[in-house]
Design a protein around this motif. Sequence first.
Motif, PDB file in Angstrom:
ATOM      1  N   SER A 124      13.434  48.306  84.060  1.00  0.00           N
ATOM      2  CA  SER A 124      14.047  47.053  83.601  1.00  0.00           C
ATOM      3  C   SER A 124      13.318  45.863  84.210  1.00  0.00           C
ATOM      4  CB  SER A 124      15.524  46.996  83.969  1.00  0.00           C
ATOM      5  OG  SER A 124      15.689  46.761  85.345  1.00  0.00           O
ATOM      6  N   GLU A 125      13.477  44.725  83.562  1.00  0.00           N
ATOM      7  CA  GLU A 125      12.964  43.466  84.099  1.00  0.00           C
ATOM      8  C   GLU A 125      14.101  42.753  84.809  1.00  0.00           C
ATOM      9  OE1 GLU A 125      10.881  40.995  81.245  1.00  0.00           O
ATOM     10  OE2 GLU A 125      10.465  42.760  80.010  1.00  0.00           O
ATOM     11  N   ASP A 126      13.754  41.867  85.741  1.00  0.00           N
ATOM     12  CA  ASP A 126      14.758  41.211  86.565  1.00  0.00           C
ATOM     13  C   ASP A 126      15.719  40.350  85.754  1.00  0.00           C
ATOM     14  OD1 ASP A 126      14.875  38.571  88.968  1.00  0.00           O
ATOM     15  OD2 ASP A 126      16.036  40.423  88.941  1.00  0.00           O
ATOM     16  N   ASN A 127      15.268  39.789  84.657  1.00  0.00           N
ATOM     17  CA  ASN A 127      16.112  38.845  83.921  1.00  0.00           C
ATOM     18  C   ASN A 127      16.882  39.506  82.785  1.00  0.00           C
ATOM     19  OD1 ASN A 127      13.991  39.431  82.273  1.00  0.00           O
ATOM     20  ND2 ASN A 127      13.559  37.335  81.666  1.00  0.00           N
ATOM     21  N   THR A 128      17.004  40.820  82.822  1.00  0.00           N
ATOM     22  CA  THR A 128      17.699  41.513  81.749  1.00  0.00           C
ATOM     23  C   THR A 128      18.455  42.708  82.292  1.00  0.00           C
ATOM     24  OG1 THR A 128      17.437  42.710  79.662  1.00  0.00           O
ATOM     25  CG2 THR A 128      15.641  42.866  81.217  1.00  0.00           C
ATOM     26  N   ASP A 129      19.495  43.114  81.588  1.00  0.00           N
ATOM     27  CA  ASP A 129      20.259  44.292  81.993  1.00  0.00           C
ATOM     28  C   ASP A 129      19.820  45.545  81.267  1.00  0.00           C
ATOM     29  OD1 ASP A 129      23.279  42.300  82.054  1.00  0.00           O
ATOM     30  OD2 ASP A 129      21.844  42.739  83.645  1.00  0.00           O
ATOM     31  N   LYS A 130      19.025  45.394  80.215  1.00  0.00           N
ATOM     32  CA  LYS A 130      18.740  46.579  79.416  1.00  0.00           C
ATOM     33  C   LYS A 130      17.746  47.490  80.114  1.00  0.00           C
ATOM     34  CE  LYS A 130      15.033  44.723  76.511  1.00  0.00           C
ATOM     35  NZ  LYS A 130      14.681  44.295  75.144  1.00  0.00           N
ATOM     36  N   LEU A 131      17.989  48.779  79.950  1.00  0.00           N
ATOM     37  CA  LEU A 131      17.100  49.796  80.485  1.00  0.00           C
ATOM     38  C   LEU A 131      16.196  50.288  79.360  1.00  0.00           C
ATOM     39  CD1 LEU A 131      19.613  51.903  82.625  1.00  0.00           C
ATOM     40  CD2 LEU A 131      18.042  50.122  83.408  1.00  0.00           C
ATOM     41  N   ILE A 132      14.911  50.412  79.668  1.00  0.00           N
ATOM     42  CA  ILE A 132      13.946  50.985  78.742  1.00  0.00           C
ATOM     43  C   ILE A 132      13.643  52.386  79.220  1.00  0.00           C
ATOM     44  CG2 ILE A 132      11.699  50.743  77.632  1.00  0.00           C
ATOM     45  CD1 ILE A 132      13.605  48.422  77.076  1.00  0.00           C
ATOM     46  N   PHE A 133      13.950  53.368  78.387  1.00  0.00           N
ATOM     47  CA  PHE A 133      13.819  54.762  78.784  1.00  0.00           C
ATOM     48  C   PHE A 133      12.529  55.382  78.286  1.00  0.00           C
ATOM     49  CE2 PHE A 133      17.843  56.182  80.641  1.00  0.00           C
ATOM     50  CZ  PHE A 133      18.689  55.139  80.337  1.00  0.00           C
ATOM     51  N   GLY A 134      12.062  56.388  79.024  1.00  0.00           N
ATOM     52  CA  GLY A 134      11.014  57.267  78.546  1.00  0.00           C
ATOM     53  C   GLY A 134      11.623  58.362  77.686  1.00  0.00           C
ATOM     54  N   THR A 135      10.790  59.242  77.175  1.00  0.00           N
ATOM     55  CA  THR A 135      11.246  60.292  76.264  1.00  0.00           C
ATOM     56  C   THR A 135      11.820  61.504  76.979  1.00  0.00           C
ATOM     57  OG1 THR A 135       8.971  61.054  76.175  1.00  0.00           O
ATOM     58  CG2 THR A 135       9.728  59.679  74.338  1.00  0.00           C
ATOM     59  N   GLY A 136      11.663  61.552  78.293  1.00  0.00           N
ATOM     60  CA  GLY A 136      12.276  62.639  79.042  1.00  0.00           C
ATOM     61  C   GLY A 136      11.346  63.811  79.286  1.00  0.00           C
ATOM     62  N   THR A 137      11.597  64.502  80.397  1.00  0.00           N
ATOM     63  CA  THR A 137      10.896  65.751  80.733  1.00  0.00           C
ATOM     64  C   THR A 137      11.952  66.801  81.028  1.00  0.00           C
ATOM     65  OG1 THR A 137       8.952  64.642  81.684  1.00  0.00           O
ATOM     66  CG2 THR A 137       9.368  66.921  82.360  1.00  0.00           C
ATOM     67  N   ARG A 138      11.848  67.919  80.323  1.00  0.00           N
ATOM     68  CA  ARG A 138      12.798  69.010  80.556  1.00  0.00           C
ATOM     69  C   ARG A 138      12.287  69.857  81.713  1.00  0.00           C
ATOM     70  NH1 ARG A 138      16.811  71.000  77.733  1.00  0.00           N
ATOM     71  NH2 ARG A 138      16.221  69.738  75.935  1.00  0.00           N
ATOM     72  N   LEU A 139      13.043  69.883  82.811  1.00  0.00           N
ATOM     73  CA  LEU A 139      12.685  70.683  83.993  1.00  0.00           C
ATOM     74  C   LEU A 139      13.480  71.971  83.982  1.00  0.00           C
ATOM     75  CD1 LEU A 139      11.358  71.040  86.820  1.00  0.00           C
ATOM     76  CD2 LEU A 139      13.364  69.868  87.770  1.00  0.00           C
ATOM     77  N   ALA A 169      25.888  42.372  87.196  1.00  0.00           N
ATOM     78  CA  ALA A 169      24.803  42.201  86.242  1.00  0.00           C
ATOM     79  C   ALA A 169      23.486  42.639  86.849  1.00  0.00           C
ATOM     80  CB  ALA A 169      24.704  40.735  85.830  1.00  0.00           C
ATOM     81  N   GLY A 170      22.615  43.113  85.995  1.00  0.00           N
ATOM     82  CA  GLY A 170      21.259  43.414  86.424  1.00  0.00           C
ATOM     83  C   GLY A 170      21.109  44.820  86.962  1.00  0.00           C
ATOM     84  N   ALA A 171      20.158  45.545  86.385  1.00  0.00           N
ATOM     85  CA  ALA A 171      19.941  46.925  86.815  1.00  0.00           C
ATOM     86  C   ALA A 171      19.554  46.985  88.280  1.00  0.00           C
ATOM     87  CB  ALA A 171      18.863  47.555  85.947  1.00  0.00           C
TER      88      ALA A 171
END
Lengths: 112, 116
Positions: free
Chosen positions: A93-108, B98-100
């Motif tokens: 995430s970036e500091d000015n946002t709450d959204k999480l950007i995810f990767g596609t995942g790794t199955r362990l 707020a904020g991750a």
Amino acid sequence: DQQVKQNSPSLSVQEGRISILNCDYTNSMFDYFLWYKKYPAEGPTFLISISSIKDKNEDGRFTVFLNKSAKHLSLHIVPSQPGDSAVYFCAASEDNTDKLIFGTGTRLQVFP
Amino acid sequence: EPEVTQTPSHQVTQMGQEVILRCVPISNHLYFYWYRQILGQKVEFLVSFYNNEISEKSEIFDDQFSVERPDGSNFTLKIRSTKLEDSAMYFCASNRLAGAITDTQYFGPGTRLTVL
């Protein structure tokens, strides 16, 4: 637009050994990184995180390493246990946002 | 331990129908989110919500989507006219601050939406 990439869709490790899961990112504005674990039919569960001002964060068997110059982070699990078998998602995430950007995942998969 | 709950666990609907996915966030949390995961793909951010307003939304969250906190406990995602490509697992999440970087987002178990 794959800002967060996990290039290994799966990983198989013997119990007791180290598991290393990798994650690469392209957005230099990311300043916080997280790892989530997901079991089937459940939501992602927070595991460990790291701020961009650090290069290592450790919590019990789990350690996350951040290499900002390479835009790369990794999750080390040692020793690996069968209960660690799950899909692991890297997120950023970036500091000015709450959204999480995810990767596609790794199955362990951790086998005895 | 408090947890985010979601209902139903699985929703099957016909294309063009309206669906409402429900979430009960953790009780003292103030920030709410919806994410979705199309089968075989990554988890994608849809929308964040605070103080009865959308604070951020993604390109996916078009006019067909809306969110609401109808009472003090529920947080809903409505899809007005579902399309085949809306078939996905929808996850609700919440956090206190707020904020991750300041507070972890806690995810619910998800609702699997199947559009026929």
